[in-house]
Enzyme design. Structure first.
Site, PDB file in Angstrom:
ATOM      1  N   SER A 250       0.956  -1.046   0.383  1.00 54.67           N
ATOM      2  CA  SER A 250       0.409  -0.186  -0.346  1.00 54.67           C
ATOM      3  C   SER A 250       0.950   1.069  -0.160  1.00 54.67           C
ATOM      4  CB  SER A 250      -0.825   0.386   0.953  1.00 54.67           C
ATOM      5  OG  SER A 250       0.003   0.624   2.137  1.00 54.67           O
ATOM      6  N   ASP A 251       0.626   2.288  -0.149  1.00 53.30           N
ATOM      7  CA  ASP A 251       0.792   3.749  -0.162  1.00 53.30           C
ATOM      8  C   ASP A 251       0.834   3.519   1.186  1.00 53.30           C
ATOM      9  OD1 ASP A 251       2.465   6.036  -0.695  1.00 53.30           O
ATOM     10  OD2 ASP A 251       1.538   6.336  -2.270  1.00 53.30           O
ATOM     11  N   TRP A 252       1.364   4.800   2.084  1.00 49.28           N
ATOM     12  CA  TRP A 252       1.336   5.476   3.176  1.00 49.28           C
ATOM     13  C   TRP A 252       0.039   5.637   3.918  1.00 49.28           C
ATOM     14  CZ3 TRP A 252       6.351   6.990   5.925  1.00 49.28           C
ATOM     15  CH2 TRP A 252       6.081   7.100   7.360  1.00 49.28           C
ATOM     16  N   GLY A 253      -0.042   4.615   4.789  1.00 42.50           N
ATOM     17  CA  GLY A 253      -1.127   4.521   5.888  1.00 42.50           C
ATOM     18  C   GLY A 253      -2.737   4.371   4.751  1.00 42.50           C
ATOM     19  N   SER A 254      -2.561   3.611   2.784  1.00 36.91           N
ATOM     20  CA  SER A 254      -3.785   4.103   2.499  1.00 36.91           C
ATOM     21  C   SER A 254      -4.714   2.907   1.973  1.00 36.91           C
ATOM     22  CB  SER A 254      -3.330   4.104   0.991  1.00 36.91           C
ATOM     23  OG  SER A 254      -2.892   2.747   0.483  1.00 36.91           O
TER      24      SER A 254
END
Length: 759
Positions: free
Chosen positions: A303-307
Site C-alpha cells: 500500500s502507499d503510506w496509510g492508504s
C-alpha cells in the site's frame, strides 16, 4: 517494444470471463478466494517449496507480521503512528519490513532484532531512492527531458549500487504515473505526459535498479508506483479523486505500469486516490484482475503510506477492520504504516471473513522476495561496512551525474545565438537561486545532514573561469523589490547577465500542488528590470514542474530550463552556458500559456468543431482570450546547431496487418557545432471508431551529428504501432489511412507521408 502491443483478445476468444474482466462491472469488489496451486511458470520450485515449509510453521500473528511495514523514526516521509515498541515487535516477528532505514550499522541493528524472533525471518529495508542516493541525480522529470534511455538507466544503476551498499533492499521507485497537469507537485517524480516515452523510461529505470537480478548485492527491488492513475488527480490536487473511462485508463495510464511489470519489477505500490469511486488499495480490478492475473505479476503489492486505513476517510469503509478486509481481498499484500492489518487481519481470519489461503498467498509473495534477495542465506549480505565506504560517492558516479545533468537541460530560446557565452565577457549572476545549494538537489533527495554538497551556479561559473559579479535581487517568494536597485547596478557593470529564477525545491513534490504556476513572487518583475538595462540576458529556470513565464518567454533573448539537476548542477549548467556541452533536451511535458489551459497535452482528441491553433474562431473549440496552443509543446527543445530533415521514404504505400513498413529519412547538421538531435516519429489514424488522438509518439532516436554530417534514420511500423483499444477494451486495428509525421517536436513536424492499412 510498446507495452500494450500484444493483442489482449484473440479474434475468436470470446469467453464470458474474459469479457467481464474488461467491463465497468469489473470494478465491483468481489471477494473470490485466492486459489493456490503448484509453482507458476517462471518461479523457482526450490524457493516455493521452502516458502511452503515455512508457512506451515508460522502462526497467524507471524504471517500478519510479514504483511506489516513500519517506518523508522529517523526519517519522516508521512504521518507516523507512534504506538507500541517497534524493536520488540520485530523481535516478536510482528514486522516484516521497515522503511526509512539506511546505513549498514543501523540496518544491522534492526536485522539483529529480527534474528531474535522465533523463526528468524529477515526484515526488508526500504527507502525512497527517487533520483539518487549518496550521489543526487536530476529529478526524474528532468532526466525524462534527456530522452536518453542509457543515461536514465545509468542513473538508476548508480542509485542502486549506492543504496544497496548502505543496507537498503528496496526503493519506492520508479514513479510511472502519466501526468498532464503541472499543478500536481509530483510531476517532478515522473516521466511526463506520454505513454510511449513513459513506458520506455519505466523499463530503463526498473532495469537500472534491479541490475542483473535480485540477489546481487548491487541490486535493489524496484517498486512501481502509484497503481493506478494517481497522476490524473482532479484539479491537480494531490491525493484527490480520479474519474476516467476504462478506455482512457488502458490507453494512456496503464502502459508504463505494464512495461515496468514486463521488465521484471519486483514490487508495485497502489495509490492514494480512488478510481471511479473505489480506493486503489481496495481495487481487485487493478491489483488482482489486471496486475496479478492478466499481467502475471509474481511480486507483491504494498500500500502507499496509510492508504488502507484511509479508506475510512474516503467513506469506503466504516473502520480499519472493514478496510483491512477490503484490501486483503483486493490483492493488497503489505500494509505500509497503516496498522490496519496488524490490528485486524488475525481477527478477520478468526471471524471467518478472510480465509487463511488469502493470507498465505500474500505472505508467500513477500517471502518470495526475501528468498530471491538471499536474505535467508545471509540476513546481513547488504550490511557490509567496507563496501559501503568504498561505494558511496565515487568520482565516477559524480562524473556520471554531471553528464546526466547536462543532458537533462532544455534550451527554450536562443535569439541571435546569444549562447554559448564568450568566456572573455564579464557575467553578472543575478537571482534568488544563484547561490542556492540545497535547492539544487530538488525534492525527494536523501538528506545527508550537512555532509553533502551540491555545486551552486555561482561555484560552477567560477570553476569554469568566468569573470562574475553577483546580486541576489530578491528571494523566490518575495513581494519586496528592495534588492532590485543593487541587481540593476550589478548588471550594468557586466557584458552579459545570467539570471537564476524558479521554484525552491520544497515547492514541488508530494503534497506540493500549486494553483498558480507562474514564477513565484516578484521574480518576473526582477527579470523585467534587468532586461530594461539593455544588457544581453540569459534566464535559467530551476523548477520541478512546467511553469508559466510568458513575459520572459516573449522578451528575454535566451532561456534554459534547468529543472533541479543534483549535486553537479552548477558545473553542468556552466558546461552548457559555455558550450562545453551542446544542450539536447526535449520537453517531456507540455508547457501551458496559462493555468486556464490545464490539463494540456499534445495527444488530444480532435472535436467536431476544432479551432485553428493561432486564433479564435466563432463556434469552435477554443478560448476568447488566448489561443489553444501551448507556450512550449511536448518534444520541444533547441540546440546550438541546426538540423535539417529530408528525403522521407516509406518502404511501401500499402500494408497488410502481418507486414511492416520501414520509414527512413535523413538528418543533417547544418550548423557549426556538434550536437545531438532527438528525431521523433508520430502517427495519426486518420479515420477511426472510436476516435484517435491527433498524433501519437510511436518512436524516437537520439543521435549525435558533427557539423555538416548526415545520417539516415529509420523506424519500423508494425501492426502493434497501429493498434488501440476499442470501447470493449479489445486491442484492435482498423483498416484505413495513417499519416506519418517526422519532426523535432510534436508541433515541429518536418516531414509527412501517408500509407494505407489493408484489411
Amino acid at each position: 517494444m510498446h507495452p500494450l502491443r500484444k493483442p489482449l483478445l484473440l479474434k475468436h476468444f470470446l469467453l464470458l470471463a474474459v469479457i467481464f474482466a474488461f467491463t465497468p462491472a469489473a470494478f465491483s469488489q468481489s471477494k473470490a478466494k485466492v486459489k493456490t496451486s503448484a509453482p507458476a511458470k517462471g518461479l523457482n520450485p526450490v524457493i516455493e517449496n521452502k516458502i511452503t515449509a515455512l508457512l506451515a510453521k508460522m502462526t497467524i500473528d507471524e504471517k500478519v507480521g510479514q504483511l506489516n511495514q513500519y517506518s523508522s523514526d529517523k526519517v519522516v516521509t508521512g504521518p507516523i503512528t507512534n504506538s507500541g515498541n517497534k524493536l520488540q515487535d520485530v523481535k516478536d516477528g510482528k514486522i516484516g519490513s521497515l522503511l526509512n532505514v539506511r546505513g549498514v550499522d543501523y540496518t544491522r541493528q534492526w536485522q539483529d532484532a529480527a534474528m531474535q524472533s522465533r523463526l528468524k525471518i529477515p526484515l526488508l529495508f526500504g527507502l525512497d531512492v527517487i533520483h539518487g542516493y549518496r550521489t543526487t541525480f536530476p529529478i526524474p522529470l528532468a532526466e525524462a527531458a534527456s530522452w536518453d534511455l542509457d543515461a536514465i538507466q545509468l542513473s538508476a544503476r548508480i542509485a542502486a549500487e549506492e543504496a544497496s551498499a548502505s543496507g537498503i533492499h528496496w526503493t519506492f521507485a520508479p514513479m510511472v504515473d502519466l501526468a498532464r497537469d503541472p499543478r500536481w507537485g509530483r510531476v517532478m517524480e515522473g516521466a511526463g505526459e506520454d505513454p510511449f516515452l513513459g513506458s520506455a523510461i519505466a523499463r530503463a529505470r526498473v532495469i537500472g535498479f534491479q541490475g542483473k537480478g535480485l540477489g546481487n548485492t548491487d541490486a535493489v527491488m524496484a517498486c512501481v508506483k502509484h497503481f493506478a492513475a494517481y497522476g490524473a488527480a482532479i484539479g491537480g490536487r494531490d491525493y484527490n479523486s480520479v474519474d476516467m473511462s476504462l478506455r482512457n485508463l488502458w490507453e494512456f495510464y496503464l502502459p508504463p505500469f505494464k512495461a515496468a511489470a514486463e521488465a521484471g519489477a519486483a514490487t508495485f505500490m497502489n495509490s492514494f486516490n480512488d478510481l471511479n469511486g473505489t480506493p486503489a488499495s481496495a481495487s481487485k480490478y487493478l491489483q488482482t484482475d489486471i496486475l496479478k492475473s492478466k499481467w502475471g505479476f509474481k511480486g507483491f503489492v504494498v500500500s502507499d503510506w496509510g492508504s488502507i486505513r484511509e479508506m475510512v476517510a474516503h467513506g469506503y469503509a466504516k473502520d480499519t477492520y472493514e478496510a483491512a478486509d477490503q484490501a486483503i481481498h483486493a490483492g493488497n499484500d503489505m500494509d505500509m504504516e497503516g496498522r490496519a492489518y496488524n490490528n485486524n487481519l488475525a481477527k478477520l481470519v478468526k471471524d471467518g471473513k478472510v480465509s487463511m489461503a488469502i493470507v498465505d498467498e500474500a505472505v508467500r509473495r513477500v517471502l518470495r522476495k526475501k528468498y530471491e534477495l538471499g536474505l535467508f542465506d545471509d540476513p546481513y549480505k547488504f550490511s557490509n561496512a567496507e563496501r559501503e565506504k568504498q561505494t558511496l560517492n565515487k568520482q565516477s558516479f559524480i562524473d556520471a551525474e554531471r553528464d546526466v545533468a547536462r543532458k537533462s537541460m532544455v534550451l527554450l530560446k536562443n535569439q541571435n545565438q546569444l549562447l554559448p557565452l564568450d568566456k572573455n565577457k564579464t557575467v553578472a549572476l543575478i537571482g534568488p537561486l544563484v547561490k542556492s545549494e540545497a535547492d539544487m538537489k530538488g525534492f525527494w533527495s536523501v538528506d545527508w545532514e550537512g555532509k553533502d554538497h551540491s555545486v551552486t551556479l555561482f561555484e560552477g561559473m567560477e570553476a569554469a573561469g568566468a569573470k562574475v559579479n553577483y546580486a541576489k535581487g530578491c528571494d523566490v517568494s518575495d513581494t519586496s523589490r528592495a534588492g532590485f536597485a543593487e541587481a540593476v547596478k550589478t548588471a550594468m557593470k557586466a557584458d552579459v547577465v545570467v539570471m537564476a529564477v524558479g521554484e525552491t525545491a520544497v515547492m514541488s513534490g508530494e503534497a506540493k500542488s500549486r494553483s498558480d504556476i507562474t514564477l513565484p513572487g516578484v521574480q518576473e518583475e526582477l527579470i523585467k528590470a534587468i532586461q530594461a538595462t539593455g544588457k544581453p540576458v540569459v534566464v535559467l529556470i530551476m523548477a520541478g514542474r512546467p511553469l508559466v513565464f510568458n513575459w520572459t518567454a516573449d522578451h528575454v533573448p535566451a532561456i534554459v530550463y534547468t529543472w533541479w539537476l543534483g549535486n553537479e548542477a552548477g558545473n553542468a549548467i556552466a558546461d552548457v552556458l559555455y558550450g562545453k556541452y551542446n544542450p539536447s533536451g526535449k520537453l517531456p511535458m507540455t508547457f501551458p500559456q496559462s493555468v486556464g489551459q490545464v490539463p494540456i497535452y499534445y495527444n488530444y482528441l480532435n472535436t467536431g468543431r476544432p479551432s485553428k491553433d493561432d486564433a479564435f474562431s466563432k463556434y469552435s473549440s477554443g478560448y476568447l482570450d488566448i489561443t489553444k496552443r501551448p507556450k512550449y509543446a511536448f518534444g520541444y527543445g533547441l540546440s546550438y546547431t541546426k538540423f535539417e530533415y529530408s528525403d522521407l521514404k516509406l518502404s511501401k504505400n500499402d500494408m497488410r496487418k502481418a507486414e511492416e513498413i520501414t520509414v527512413s529519412f535523413t538528418i543533417k547538421n547544418t550548423g557549426k557545432y556538434a550536437g545531438e538531435e532527438v528525431a521523433q516519429l508520430y502517427l495519426q489514424d486518420a479515420v477511426s471508431q472510436p476516435v484517435r488522438p491527433v498524433k501519437e509518439l510511436k518512436g524516437f532516436k537520439k543521435l549525435m551529428l558533427q557539423p555538416g554530417e548526415s545520417k539516415t534514420v529509420s523506424f519500423v511500423i508494425d501492426k502493434d504501432k497501429l493498434s488501440f483499444y476499442n470501447n470493449d477494451l479489445q486491442w484492435i486495428t482498423q483498416p484505413g489511412k495513417f499519416n506519418v509525421f517526422i519532426g523535432s517536436a510534436s508541433d515541429d513536424i518536418r516531414l509527412q507521408k501517408s500509407f494505407n492499412l489493408l484489411d
